[in-house]
Design a protein around this motif. Structure first.
Motif, PDB file in Angstrom:
ATOM      1  N   GLY A   1      -8.215  11.226   1.392  1.00  0.00           N
ATOM      2  CA  GLY A   1      -7.213  11.572   0.389  1.00  0.00           C
ATOM      3  C   GLY A   1      -6.156  10.504   0.261  1.00  0.00           C
ATOM      4  O   GLY A   1      -5.622  10.026   1.250  1.00  0.00           O
ATOM      5  N   SER A   2      -5.845  10.157  -0.978  1.00  0.00           N
ATOM      6  CA  SER A   2      -4.933   9.038  -1.197  1.00  0.00           C
ATOM      7  C   SER A   2      -3.512   9.381  -0.793  1.00  0.00           C
ATOM      8  O   SER A   2      -2.770   8.512  -0.332  1.00  0.00           O
ATOM      9  N   ALA A   3      -3.115  10.639  -0.957  1.00  0.00           N
ATOM     10  CA  ALA A   3      -1.729  10.994  -0.625  1.00  0.00           C
ATOM     11  C   ALA A   3      -1.505  10.871   0.877  1.00  0.00           C
ATOM     12  O   ALA A   3      -0.465  10.368   1.317  1.00  0.00           O
TER      13      ALA A   3
ATOM     14  N   ASP B   1     -10.835  15.696  -0.265  1.00  0.00           N
ATOM     15  CA  ASP B   1     -10.432  14.621  -1.156  1.00  0.00           C
ATOM     16  C   ASP B   1      -9.520  15.142  -2.262  1.00  0.00           C
ATOM     17  O   ASP B   1      -8.507  14.532  -2.602  1.00  0.00           O
TER      18      ASP B   1
ATOM     19  N   ARG C   1       0.823  -1.208   0.000  1.00  0.00           N
ATOM     20  CA  ARG C   1       0.000   0.000   0.000  1.00  0.00           C
ATOM     21  C   ARG C   1       0.857   1.258   0.000  1.00  0.00           C
ATOM     22  O   ARG C   1       0.504   2.267  -0.606  1.00  0.00           O
TER      23      ARG C   1
ATOM     24  N   ARG D   1      -3.050   8.939   2.901  1.00  0.00           N
ATOM     25  CA  ARG D   1      -3.063   7.522   3.278  1.00  0.00           C
ATOM     26  C   ARG D   1      -1.751   6.840   2.924  1.00  0.00           C
ATOM     27  O   ARG D   1      -1.178   6.122   3.744  1.00  0.00           O
TER      28      ARG D   1
ATOM     29  N   ARG E   1       5.978  12.824  -1.325  1.00  0.00           N
ATOM     30  CA  ARG E   1       5.855  14.275  -1.433  1.00  0.00           C
ATOM     31  C   ARG E   1       4.988  14.822  -0.314  1.00  0.00           C
ATOM     32  O   ARG E   1       5.277  15.863   0.268  1.00  0.00           O
ATOM     33  N   PHE E   2       3.920  14.094  -0.010  1.00  0.00           N
ATOM     34  CA  PHE E   2       3.023  14.541   1.042  1.00  0.00           C
ATOM     35  C   PHE E   2       3.742  14.600   2.379  1.00  0.00           C
ATOM     36  O   PHE E   2       3.607  15.553   3.133  1.00  0.00           O
TER      37      PHE E   2
ATOM     38  N   LYS F   1       2.264  20.455   5.712  1.00  0.00           N
ATOM     39  CA  LYS F   1       2.625  20.913   7.054  1.00  0.00           C
ATOM     40  C   LYS F   1       1.407  20.884   7.950  1.00  0.00           C
ATOM     41  O   LYS F   1       0.343  21.374   7.590  1.00  0.00           O
ATOM     42  N   PHE F   2       1.607  20.351   9.143  1.00  0.00           N
ATOM     43  CA  PHE F   2       0.582  20.438  10.169  1.00  0.00           C
ATOM     44  C   PHE F   2       1.121  21.399  11.218  1.00  0.00           C
ATOM     45  O   PHE F   2       1.972  21.031  12.018  1.00  0.00           O
TER      46      PHE F   2
ATOM     47  N   ASP G   1       3.505  10.256  -4.569  1.00  0.00           N
ATOM     48  CA  ASP G   1       2.580  11.194  -3.922  1.00  0.00           C
ATOM     49  C   ASP G   1       2.740  11.159  -2.419  1.00  0.00           C
ATOM     50  O   ASP G   1       2.751  12.190  -1.756  1.00  0.00           O
TER      51      ASP G   1
ATOM     52  N   ASP H   1      -4.946  23.057  13.218  1.00  0.00           N
ATOM     53  CA  ASP H   1      -3.877  23.310  12.271  1.00  0.00           C
ATOM     54  C   ASP H   1      -3.925  24.773  11.864  1.00  0.00           C
ATOM     55  O   ASP H   1      -4.997  25.317  11.636  1.00  0.00           O
TER      56      ASP H   1
ATOM     57  N   ASP I   1       8.845  14.806  10.036  1.00  0.00           N
ATOM     58  CA  ASP I   1       9.561  15.180  11.253  1.00  0.00           C
ATOM     59  C   ASP I   1       9.203  14.279  12.427  1.00  0.00           C
ATOM     60  O   ASP I   1       9.925  14.235  13.428  1.00  0.00           O
TER      61      ASP I   1
ATOM     62  N   TYR J   1      -6.063  16.535  -0.590  1.00  0.00           N
ATOM     63  CA  TYR J   1      -5.182  15.498  -0.056  1.00  0.00           C
ATOM     64  C   TYR J   1      -4.850  14.410  -1.067  1.00  0.00           C
ATOM     65  O   TYR J   1      -4.246  13.412  -0.723  1.00  0.00           O
ATOM     66  N   SER J   2      -5.269  14.596  -2.309  1.00  0.00           N
ATOM     67  CA  SER J   2      -4.851  13.608  -3.289  1.00  0.00           C
ATOM     68  C   SER J   2      -3.482  13.955  -3.840  1.00  0.00           C
ATOM     69  O   SER J   2      -2.980  13.287  -4.719  1.00  0.00           O
TER      70      SER J   2
END
Lengths: 532, 366
Positions: free
Chosen positions: A496-498, B257, A304, A500, A314-315, A320-321, A311, B56, A328, B260-261
């Motif tokens: 969002g797939s990135a 969606d 997975r 995940r 890169r994510f 940034k949170f 992606d 955030d 980090d 965050y893709s």
């Protein structure tokens, strides 16, 4: 002077557990059962009398007993295969078996779902959620404990004992009962008690794989404390957990009592048991089957992670949170784990020394040390909020996280270091004293070298526990940045797939780090060293 | 002997260096934002903000706040809003923080009853849309509504398109045979969107809410324990191997969606059922007995300021309560507009949530 020194040493584990576990626990139980200063116990009857509570307690009990039984049987078989049969690749197997233990439950649960959930390769829709998969997951996580603890002990036993037995005419099968079982009993009992406590207070696995239908005492305490703030009802269930801890430890000390103390092997003999070709083939098959079973859910996680492609990478790097990037959290985890390991190993080693010589004291301290494993992390987390603000306010300090993780790791460290110290008995120490060595010299030349063999294994275990620790960390308000498991949970909590695939990538990083750690410990402890 | 010693030494070295690096690097264990570049004459204080993990904010915005007021913000994060509120109640005599943000309308009445917020006057209330203020008149001397969102049923557009079927458009639809076995919901006892959905169904159906849930159960609805399990593993558009195309999630899921893709998507694959959406609000307030109450007030005003509220939608995927805030394009384009959200009075939520959850559990789980 020596006696005072011994007393001070004995106080260290008590102080540690007392301050960070018992005091918060007492504080929260006090709030629950004595809210106005006087004890009001009618709620005990109310809660325990409810049918729902009884059902929950029964379910928690039987699933943990079954899980523990299976984990011990499988773990002992694997330990035998690794330590005695010693097929090629046994070091690798030892490392692989430890991997699930260091991973956070939500990642492994996701791996299981990827394997047998709906729409996957071996789709078995009735399996998730179900009790079966919960038990399988428990075994999956906890077999590592049995293999480590029992395996370490097995490795340190002198094979000459079996030679002597067979010379005296005993068949190998019966020596299993008369020789092997009693010698391993303390280690098996120790490992089984910890696995039992883990399964009893299992939270993440039940929540993720058990579905809404299965409630355990732990999930019920979680719901009562965090949603309803019904501290009185939660306190009753916490007391039930404490009773379970007591009973488990009592039974394990009964079962683990050895009738004789046996000295360790003079050197670590990597001697293979002589087996017929057919038996050897069977063991080889079993060994690689176990490796496959452990690796397959992990493989699902890796696939997975890779499936997300760049992606995810890169994510992790770019998003940034607040002021933190997901990547980090790796550094945060490592820093916290280093501190946690230092604390755990120090307290654990000191406790092992203190406990090795004194039987009665050791039993009490042993039970106390194991409480963080057997009591709800939610409760201790909440309790630390009311208890840990005096004399210094530790609640807003980032240091509380490594301490909380260390409280989980200390019982493991003690369990890995103690058997080596205990089996030597006082004989060596007395011999040394007769020969003129003072206590410090005995410590330096006998006790420390003995411990060193188990030291690296214990430190690695503590580090791995800290890396993957989720429960204790999740319930305290943190002043620092999230650790990897918390970051993974956050990423999985976003669509969002990135996000995940980023979560799965972090999980792979965790995996790789644990693997490297375990391999390092393997290499280090493979040295032969003379004790005498 | 040597190898062991070398390993011990390298281990200690690793500890020391990672601590040093950790302390020096940007991922410092202490989340202290802002350098002391405060304007001259402004004394520097550190205000602790207790919040949940979903909080955030863009770094420059927070830094600007520190530069303008001299107030450094230390974040204390709890994993979940419910835990956060209950911990705040537990420590109300000696609070861990000065300001708390993230208490939602399901926990508001409990926090007010327990008296954890200090009574203060917030000037930014004048800038907040009146419709939001009207719903919480009695609470406004303690808290400020900062943002809102809607919990709605989401559906997988591609799943329905592939089978040439119409997606559901109302709460009633998912109880019909046409949508049998297609829905997944969260357990209200352990999940905030789960509770929100339950509250919406109770409000819409009144005394017959149990009949509605019986029908859902008969229609093979799946219950899981939290949003991640529902979205990631059961929902067919969640990226896992889920098979159910209808899930309880948020009205802001479509823009999330897309965002965050990682650039892979330009159109959201998720649709929203705008019937029966539960309106969720989040509040901020200064805690009673806080060490820095005045500075805390300034922080609350900042959370309701135009700068923060403009930054908020793309960070937390919620809507601003302040009037005249320009929503980001992706929000304006993809987020579903809910014309008639279900508003449940916060006091009712407070008194009834336990009994609703208990009755629901008996019904659905037995």
């Amino acid at each position: 002077m020596v006696r005072v020194g011994r007393w001070i040493v004995g106080l260290v584990p008590l102080l540690f557990v007392g301050w960070f576990v018992l005091w918060p626990l007492t504080a929260i139980l006090g709030r629950g059962l004595a809210p106005n200063g006087s004890l009001s116990l009618h709620v005990v009857g109310d809660v325990l009398g409810e049918h729902r509570t009884q059902r929950i307690i029964w379910f928690t009990l039987w699933q943990s007993v079954v899980s523990t039984g299976l984990a011990v049987v499988i773990g002992v078989a694997i330990a035998y295969c690794i330590e005695r049969v010693r097929l090629p690749g046994h070091g690798f197997v030892r490392t692989v078996v430890m991997l699930p233990f260091a991973l956070p439950t939500l990642v492994v649960a996701a791996g299981f779902v990827a394997l047998v959930g709906q729409g996957s390769w071996f789709a078995a829709p009735s399996l998730i959620p179900s009790t079966t998969i919960v038990i399988v997951a428990h075994v999956y996580f906890n077999v590592a404990i049995v293999v480590r603890v029992v395996g370490t002990r097995w490795r340190s036993l002198d094979p000459h004992l079996w030679h002597a037995a067979s010379t005296l005419g005993q068949a190998r099968r019966s020596s299993l009962l008369t020789l092997t079982a009693p010698l391993l009993a303390p280690a098996i009992a120790g490992a089984a008690s910890i696995v039992m406590l883990f399964c009893f207070t299992s939270f993440g696995v039940v929540l993720a794989l058990g579905g809404a239908r299965q409630s355990t005492i732990e999930t019920e305490i979680y719901r009562l404390t965090t949603q309803e703030l019904a501290l009185d009802r939660a306190a009753v269930l916490v007391v039930v957990q404490l009773v379970a801890v007591g009973v488990t430890m009592l039974m394990s000390s009964r079962m683990g009592r050895t009738r004789y103390s046996v000295r360790s092997a003079s050197r670590q003999v990597d001697e293979q048991v002589v087996l017929s070709r057919r038996t050897r083939c069977a063991w080889t098959l079993l060994q690689w089957l176990v490796v496959a079973l452990v690796l397959v859910p992990l493989g699902a996680i890796v696939s997975r992670a890779i499936g997300g492609g760049l992606d995810g990478v890169r994510f992790l790097n770019d998003s940034k949170f607040g002021e933190v990037r997901p990547i980090d959290s790796v550094w945060t985890s490592v820093t916290i784990a280093c501190w946690s390991t230092v604390i755990a190993v120090t307290v654990g080693a000191v406790s092992a020394f203190a406990l090795a010589r004194r039987r009665r004291f050791s039993r009490v301290t042993d039970v106390l040390l194991v409480i963080p494993l057997g009591v709800s992390a939610v409760t201790i987390g909440f309790g630390s909020l009311i208890a840990l603000d005096r004399p210094f306010d530790l609640r807003s300090s980032w240091f509380i996280v490594p301490i909380a993780q260390a409280t989980i790791a200390v019982p493991f460290v003690v369990r890995m270091l103690l058997p080596t110290l205990q089996t030597v008995g006082t004989n060596l120490g007395e011999a040394a004293a007769v020969l003129g060595a003072d206590r410090a010299a005995v410590l330096r030349t006998i006790d420390l070298p003995l411990i060193r063999r188990g030291f690296l294994g214990a430190a690695t275990f503590a580090f791995a526990i800290s890396l993957g620790e989720f429960g204790a960390t999740a319930f305290i308000a943190r002043a620092g940045e999230p650790t990897m498991p918390l970051m993974i949970a956050r990423l999985l909590g976003r669509p969002g797939s990135a996000a995940r695939s980023g979560a799965y990538l972090l999980a792979v990083v965790l995996l790789v780090m644990t693997f490297v750690l375990a391999t390092l410990a393997e290499r280090a402890s493979a040295t032969r060293r003379s004790v005498l | 002997m040597n190898r062991g010693r070398t390993l011990c030494c390298s281990f200690l070295l690793l500890t020391a260096s990672s601590v040093a690096l950790g302390a020096c690097g940007s991922s410092s264990p202490r989340t202290k934002v802002g350098v002391s570049t405060s304007s001259p004459g402004v004394t520097s204080t550190t205000v602790t903000l207790l919040t949940h993990d979903a909080f955030d904010v863009s770094e420059p915005i927070l830094k600007a706040f520190t530069a303008a007021t001299g107030i450094k913000v230390k974040l204390l994060k709890q994993s979940d809003a419910g835990i956060m509120v209950n911990q705040a109640i537990l420590t109300k005599d000696r609070p861990q923080a000065d300001v708390m943000y993230g208490v939602d309308n399901t926990f508001l009445s409990r926090s007010l009853d327990e008296g954890i917020f200090a009574s203060r006057t917030y000037r930014s209330l004048d800038n907040i849309e009146t419709e939001h203020l009207d719903r919480f008149r009695d609470a406004l001397q303690f808290v400020v509504p900062i943002d809102y969102g809607d919990v709605c049923l989401n559906f997988d557009k591609a799943w329905f398109a592939k089978r040439s079927r119409t997606p559901p458009t109302s709460l009633r639809d998912i109880t019909s045979a046409e949508y049998r076995g297609l829905t997944v919901v969260e357990n209200p006892a352990t999940s905030s969107p789960g509770l929100a959905f339950l509250a919406a169904t109770v409000s819409v159906h009144g005394d017959n809410w149990k009949t509605y849930w019986e029908q859902l159960k008969a229609n093979d609805v799946r219950v899981v324990n939290d949003w991640s399990a529902a979205y990631e593993t059961e929902f067919s558009a969640g990226g896992g191997s889920g098979t159910r195309p209808i899930v309880v999630s948020y009205a802001s899921s479509p823009p999330a969606d897309v965002v965050y893709s990682g650039g892979a998507k330009t159109e959201p694959s998720i649709g929203v059922v705008t019937d029966g959406c539960f309106r969720q609000y989040e509040f901020a307030g200064v805690l009673k007995n806080a060490a820095h109450a005045d500075a805390g007030s300034k922080l609350v005003e900042f959370l309701a300021s135009a700068e923060f509220q403009t930054d908020m939608p793309l960070k937390m995927f919620v809507y601003p309560t302040r009037r005249d805030i320009q929503l980001p394009e992706v929000f304006a384009k993809y987020a579903a507009v809910v014309p008639n959200p279900v508003i449940v009075d916060y006091r009712t939520l407070g008194t009834s949530r336990s009994s609703w959850i208990r009755e629901w559990t008996e019904l659905e789980i037995g």
